[in-house]
Write an enzyme that holds these catalytic residues in place. Structure first.
Site, PDB file in Angstrom:
ATOM      1  N   ARG A 105      41.184 -14.108  70.497  1.00  0.00           N
ATOM      2  CA  ARG A 105      41.650 -14.949  71.607  1.00  0.00           C
ATOM      3  C   ARG A 105      41.649 -16.417  71.181  1.00  0.00           C
ATOM      4  O   ARG A 105      41.186 -16.744  70.093  1.00  0.00           O
ATOM      5  CB  ARG A 105      40.772 -14.740  72.850  1.00  0.00           C
ATOM      6  CG  ARG A 105      39.306 -15.077  72.632  1.00  0.00           C
ATOM      7  CD  ARG A 105      38.475 -14.853  73.894  1.00  0.00           C
ATOM      8  NE  ARG A 105      37.047 -14.993  73.600  1.00  0.00           N
ATOM      9  CZ  ARG A 105      36.087 -14.799  74.478  1.00  0.00           C
ATOM     10  NH1 ARG A 105      36.378 -14.450  75.719  1.00  0.00           N
ATOM     11  NH2 ARG A 105      34.828 -14.960  74.131  1.00  0.00           N
ATOM     12  N   CYS A 109      47.541 -23.546  69.570  1.00  0.00           N
ATOM     13  CA  CYS A 109      47.314 -24.951  69.238  1.00  0.00           C
ATOM     14  C   CYS A 109      47.677 -25.791  70.468  1.00  0.00           C
ATOM     15  O   CYS A 109      48.778 -25.659  71.009  1.00  0.00           O
ATOM     16  CB  CYS A 109      48.194 -25.328  68.049  1.00  0.00           C
ATOM     17  SG  CYS A 109      48.172 -27.083  67.676  1.00  0.00           S
ATOM     18  N   ASN A 143      40.137 -20.464  79.769  1.00  0.00           N
ATOM     19  CA  ASN A 143      38.764 -19.973  79.633  1.00  0.00           C
ATOM     20  C   ASN A 143      38.090 -20.684  78.475  1.00  0.00           C
ATOM     21  O   ASN A 143      38.568 -20.632  77.337  1.00  0.00           O
ATOM     22  CB  ASN A 143      38.758 -18.460  79.340  1.00  0.00           C
ATOM     23  CG  ASN A 143      37.358 -17.872  79.392  1.00  0.00           C
ATOM     24  OD1 ASN A 143      36.831 -17.602  80.468  1.00  0.00           O
ATOM     25  ND2 ASN A 143      36.730 -17.687  78.244  1.00  0.00           N
ATOM     26  N   GLU A 144      37.016 -21.386  78.763  1.00  0.00           N
ATOM     27  CA  GLU A 144      36.187 -22.034  77.741  1.00  0.00           C
ATOM     28  C   GLU A 144      37.004 -22.752  76.670  1.00  0.00           C
ATOM     29  O   GLU A 144      37.029 -22.338  75.504  1.00  0.00           O
ATOM     30  CB  GLU A 144      35.266 -21.016  77.070  1.00  0.00           C
ATOM     31  CG  GLU A 144      34.165 -20.520  77.969  1.00  0.00           C
ATOM     32  CD  GLU A 144      33.197 -19.578  77.250  1.00  0.00           C
ATOM     33  OE1 GLU A 144      33.486 -19.158  76.118  1.00  0.00           O
ATOM     34  OE2 GLU A 144      32.150 -19.260  77.831  1.00  0.00           O
ATOM     35  N   GLU A 315      29.558 -17.900  84.349  1.00  0.00           N
ATOM     36  CA  GLU A 315      29.145 -16.676  83.657  1.00  0.00           C
ATOM     37  C   GLU A 315      27.656 -16.784  83.362  1.00  0.00           C
ATOM     38  O   GLU A 315      27.230 -17.679  82.641  1.00  0.00           O
ATOM     39  CB  GLU A 315      29.915 -16.515  82.343  1.00  0.00           C
ATOM     40  CG  GLU A 315      31.417 -16.442  82.520  1.00  0.00           C
ATOM     41  CD  GLU A 315      32.169 -16.287  81.187  1.00  0.00           C
ATOM     42  OE1 GLU A 315      31.532 -16.052  80.147  1.00  0.00           O
ATOM     43  OE2 GLU A 315      33.402 -16.410  81.208  1.00  0.00           O
ATOM     44  N   TRP A 323      27.004 -11.413  70.665  1.00  0.00           N
ATOM     45  CA  TRP A 323      27.562 -12.357  69.691  1.00  0.00           C
ATOM     46  C   TRP A 323      26.547 -13.221  68.945  1.00  0.00           C
ATOM     47  O   TRP A 323      26.924 -13.986  68.070  1.00  0.00           O
ATOM     48  CB  TRP A 323      28.591 -13.250  70.368  1.00  0.00           C
ATOM     49  CG  TRP A 323      28.189 -13.834  71.707  1.00  0.00           C
ATOM     50  CD1 TRP A 323      28.498 -13.322  72.924  1.00  0.00           C
ATOM     51  CD2 TRP A 323      27.410 -15.017  71.959  1.00  0.00           C
ATOM     52  NE1 TRP A 323      27.972 -14.110  73.918  1.00  0.00           N
ATOM     53  CE2 TRP A 323      27.301 -15.159  73.350  1.00  0.00           C
ATOM     54  CE3 TRP A 323      26.791 -15.968  71.135  1.00  0.00           C
ATOM     55  CZ2 TRP A 323      26.591 -16.207  73.949  1.00  0.00           C
ATOM     56  CZ3 TRP A 323      26.086 -17.013  71.717  1.00  0.00           C
ATOM     57  CH2 TRP A 323      25.997 -17.129  73.106  1.00  0.00           C
ATOM     58  N   GLU A 363      33.449  -6.513  73.060  1.00  0.00           N
ATOM     59  CA  GLU A 363      32.204  -6.770  73.804  1.00  0.00           C
ATOM     60  C   GLU A 363      31.543  -5.495  74.313  1.00  0.00           C
ATOM     61  O   GLU A 363      30.819  -5.505  75.305  1.00  0.00           O
ATOM     62  CB  GLU A 363      32.480  -7.783  74.922  1.00  0.00           C
ATOM     63  CG  GLU A 363      32.785  -9.149  74.305  1.00  0.00           C
ATOM     64  CD  GLU A 363      33.123 -10.241  75.300  1.00  0.00           C
ATOM     65  OE1 GLU A 363      33.218  -9.959  76.509  1.00  0.00           O
ATOM     66  OE2 GLU A 363      33.316 -11.386  74.845  1.00  0.00           O
ATOM     67  N   MET A 365      29.053  -4.052  73.228  1.00  0.00           N
ATOM     68  CA  MET A 365      27.586  -4.125  73.178  1.00  0.00           C
ATOM     69  C   MET A 365      27.034  -5.209  74.127  1.00  0.00           C
ATOM     70  O   MET A 365      25.863  -5.548  74.059  1.00  0.00           O
ATOM     71  CB  MET A 365      27.122  -4.417  71.748  1.00  0.00           C
ATOM     72  CG  MET A 365      27.545  -3.392  70.728  1.00  0.00           C
ATOM     73  SD  MET A 365      26.928  -1.731  71.118  1.00  0.00           S
ATOM     74  CE  MET A 365      25.193  -1.930  70.708  1.00  0.00           C
ATOM     75  N   HIS A 366      27.897  -5.742  74.977  1.00  0.00           N
ATOM     76  CA  HIS A 366      27.482  -6.817  75.896  1.00  0.00           C
ATOM     77  C   HIS A 366      27.138  -6.213  77.250  1.00  0.00           C
ATOM     78  O   HIS A 366      27.967  -5.561  77.874  1.00  0.00           O
ATOM     79  CB  HIS A 366      28.650  -7.802  76.027  1.00  0.00           C
ATOM     80  CG  HIS A 366      28.311  -9.095  76.690  1.00  0.00           C
ATOM     81  ND1 HIS A 366      27.840  -9.182  77.992  1.00  0.00           N
ATOM     82  CD2 HIS A 366      28.384 -10.361  76.235  1.00  0.00           C
ATOM     83  CE1 HIS A 366      27.648 -10.460  78.288  1.00  0.00           C
ATOM     84  NE2 HIS A 366      27.963 -11.188  77.244  1.00  0.00           N
TER      85      HIS A 366
HETATM   86  C1  GAL Z   1      31.939 -16.198  77.062  1.00  0.00           C
HETATM   87  C2  GAL Z   1      33.366 -15.878  77.435  1.00  0.00           C
HETATM   88  C3  GAL Z   1      33.490 -14.509  78.046  1.00  0.00           C
HETATM   89  C4  GAL Z   1      32.723 -13.507  77.225  1.00  0.00           C
HETATM   90  C5  GAL Z   1      31.292 -13.940  77.136  1.00  0.00           C
HETATM   91  C6  GAL Z   1      30.407 -12.975  76.385  1.00  0.00           C
HETATM   92  O1  GAL Z   1      31.888 -17.188  76.083  1.00  0.00           O
HETATM   93  O2  GAL Z   1      33.891 -16.803  78.344  1.00  0.00           O
HETATM   94  O3  GAL Z   1      34.843 -14.134  78.106  1.00  0.00           O
HETATM   95  O4  GAL Z   1      33.310 -13.385  75.970  1.00  0.00           O
HETATM   96  O5  GAL Z   1      31.241 -15.169  76.463  1.00  0.00           O
HETATM   97  O6  GAL Z   1      29.086 -13.425  76.332  1.00  0.00           O
END
Ligand code: GAL
Length: 633
Positions: A105, A109, A143-144, A315, A323, A363, A365-366
């Site tokens: 993702r 640019c 997003n971020e 979040e 990660w 993700e 494992m999240h």
């Molecule tokens: C954030 C992101 C989310 C997800 C999350 C996982 O940085 O905005 O989409 O990837 O981390 O911890």
């Protein structure tokens, strides 16, 4: 104000048959806000121009009818694969000149105009379609920004835009040469078209050139976000937020925040602890299941300002993430503690990331609030508990802190450009000062150097500020409370040169930094009064009283009750004493907090948090591990 809880949800990941039951369970858990949509471009527009809103209409309705308020994210952080076929030059380019590929993702640019136009198109279409939905209560842009190192791009589009930006700023190339000091190494340019991007040169590129490129890169983010805001505004009056990511300093969050009604950030306390280089191994061991006791609070205080008072956690980590180098589970009670801590710092809403753990892709494992098999995961119980507690507590009134800390993005870019010692980091310096204040039990506001008023603060800390904006200097002259100016502040002009008056270049203080030293990791110098200086030491010339000295008798802290200059990076012991001394004459209540115990005061309540895995005694009470106490005041 009564805070609310919410969750991040990806309806496109699940069969529509699951949505009503998911929505019902969200409500049952006490959640009232749900953020959706921010990565769903390939489902909204499966091929160029072919739009499929039906599923999103249905998802918004199902969630809304269940009583959830929807935050709709614009999907621009994840342009679909067809976009790259259409615009092969849209990719961001890294410092080595390599394009960043499709397959995750944020691969766009910011300077590539056709992608800017594609973004505007999809945002407008989305805003037009959902502006009238009574269920959509707010928007999130993208997003971020900046996550995965995506602000700075060395693309052909960036080069073209950068040259225009320079021309606008300097008008003549002679002025640019003069400002940057390009006579050095015969770097003088004859035209703006000759100025390249500051990568791939034989050795270090002129820091003034680098800093301007960082300013330009930040401006590109601001402009891109503003384009999205304008596109939404044409159709919708709902408030607009962005979810910033912790510790990302690559663009000016205050500037982006100017265009938004709400600031929010993504809080992953355990991921951040492991990911960071500015704490010791011992510290990380101690807090590896709780997170750094000051890191979250720092961001809460920062985003309260970025959002002009309105801020959320968009979040919130609910369990192990995927990660960081190691991904432990939070200690039982920590999800509750993090949530309450955000509320104590005046968050309007805390949303957990995510609802159900995805069994597929990056993700898997999240953790989420639900396991992949839809059974409850541990955090959902803590979310329910916070919801019940919020209902019982009633209103929390906002209040202003007595202490302000100036935090500046441009200074972070400057010290990344010219660290002078590899462990010098502007963010880490600000966090260490903030930590010192919190160890004294103080509540803090974090402010930009462009702040309009300091008059309500008893103490102002200014660590590592690149140069003095005239408005800030004027306020310091007037300030009735005390000011502590930290190392490197005022050490450059806006063009990254040493000021003629020498650092810290403060008209109201007789002090010059004669020269500086950076200290290698592990090397320290003793402070006469106790403690040490590490990483950074300045040699001061001053006729002002010397309040702290190095063991060799040279001054470390000079000044008076009103303004003091600190010429080094003090360790915990030295900083504690320095802060105690400067607060002594001010009517602020300090208290030596036990390590890992922190407090925050609003106008109506005092909150105390025990980040320790063990019980701790505090003011005659025993605080159990991960305890949260809330006292009305
Ligand atoms: C954030 C992101 C989310 C997800 C999350 C996982 O940085 O905005 O989409 O990837 O981390 O911890």
């Amino acid at each position: 104000m009564k805070p609310t809880l919410g969750v991040c949800y990806y309806p496109e990941h699940w069969s529509p048959e699951l949505w009503p039951e998911d929505a019902r369970r969200m409500r049952e858990a006490g959640l009232s806000v749900v953020r959706i949509g921010e990565f769903a471009w390939s489902r909204i527009e499966p091929s160029p121009g072919q739009l499929d809103w039906q599923w999103l209409d249905q998802a918004v309705n199902v969630l809304g009818e269940a009583g959830l308020q929807v935050v709709l994210g614009t999907p621009t952080a994840t342009p679909p694969r067809w976009m790259l076929n259409k615009h092969p030059n849209m990719l961001a380019v890294d410092v080595e000149g390599k394009p960043r590929k499709f397959g995750s993702r944020r691969h766009y640019c910011f300077s590539y105009l056709p992608y800017y136009e594609e973004s505007k198109r999809i945002v407008s279409l989305m805003a037009e379609r959902y502006a009238s939905s009574t269920y959509v209560m707010a928007w999130q842009t993208d997003n971020e920004y900046g996550c995965h190192d995506t602000v700075v791009s060395y693309s052909a589009a960036a080069l073209e835009e950068f040259q225009l930006w320079l021309e606008k700023k300097y008008a003549s190339v002679d002025r640019l040469n003069e400002a940057w000091g390009n006579v050095f190494w015969s770097m003088e340019y004859g035209a703006f078209a000759e100025v390249d991007l500051p990568n791939l040169a034989v050795t270090e590129v002129n820091p003034a050139h680098q800093l301007d490129f960082r300013r330009f890169s930040s401006d590109q983010v601001v402009a891109y976000n503003r384009m999205q805001v304008d596109a939404i505004r044409e159709h919708s009056e709902a408030p607009i937020a962005h979810n910033y990511m912790g510790r990302i300093v690559e663009f000016d969050h205050y500037a982006v925040g100017q265009d938004l009604e709400i600031a929010s950030w993504d809080s992953y306390p355990l991921g951040f602890l492991e990911d960071r280089s500015d704490t010791t191994e011992e510290w990380r061991q101690r807090f590896y299941r709780q997170g750094d006791p000051d890191f979250q609070a720092f961001h809460h205080d920062l985003y309260r300002t970025v959002g002009h008072g309105r801020w959320w956690v968009m979040e919130q980590q609910p369990g192990p993430v995927n990660w960081a180098p190691f991904n432990p589970a939070p200690l039982p009670g920590m999800v509750r503690l993090w949530t309450w801590e955000a509320i104590a710092h005046q968050a309007e809403t805390v949303c957990y990331f995510r609802w159900r753990q995805a069994p597929f892709a990056q993700e898997q494992m999240h953790a989420g609030l639900l396991r992949p098999d839809s059974a409850d995961a541990p955090a959902i119980g803590e979310a329910k508990q916070v919801h019940t507690e919020i209902e019982e507590l009633g209103e929390i009134e906002h209040g202003q802190a007595q202490v302000a800390l100036i935090f500046d993005y441009e200074s972070c870019w400057a010290w990344q450009t010219q660290p002078q010692g590899q462990s010098f980091d502007g963010f880490a310096l600000a966090l260490s000062m903030y930590r010192g204040l919190r160890r004294l039990g103080l509540s803090i506001d974090i402010l930009p150097p462009s702040t309009r008023s300091l008059s309500d603060y008893k103490l102002v800390l200014i660590p590592g500020l690149l140069s003095w904006p005239a408005s800030l200097l004027a306020q310091l002259e007037e300030h009735q409370g005390a000011v502590l100016v930290g190392p490197r502040s005022g050490s450059k002009t806006e063009h990254f040169a040493i000021p003629a008056a020498m650092p810290p270049n403060l008209p109201m203080l007789d002090c010059k930094v004669a020269y500086v030293e950076s200290l290698r990791d592990g090397a320290t110098r003793l402070v006469e009064q106790g403690g040490e200086v590490f990483r950074w030491l300045e040699h001061l010339e001053s006729n002002a009283p010397s309040l702290e000295t190095m063991a060799d008798g040279s001054p470390l802290l000079v000044g008076n009750e009103r303004i003091q200059y600190l010429g080094g990076w003090p360790n915990e012991e030295a900083l504690h004493r320095i802060l105690l001394r400067i607060t002594e004459h001010l009517s602020v209540d300090t208290i030596a907090m036990p390590e890992g115990v922190r407090q925050r005061q609003t106008a109506s309540h005092k909150f105390t948090f025990n980040y320790n895995a063990e019980a701790v005694e505090f003011k005659g009470d025993v605080l159990p591990p991960t305890a949260v106490t809330i006292e009305p005041i």
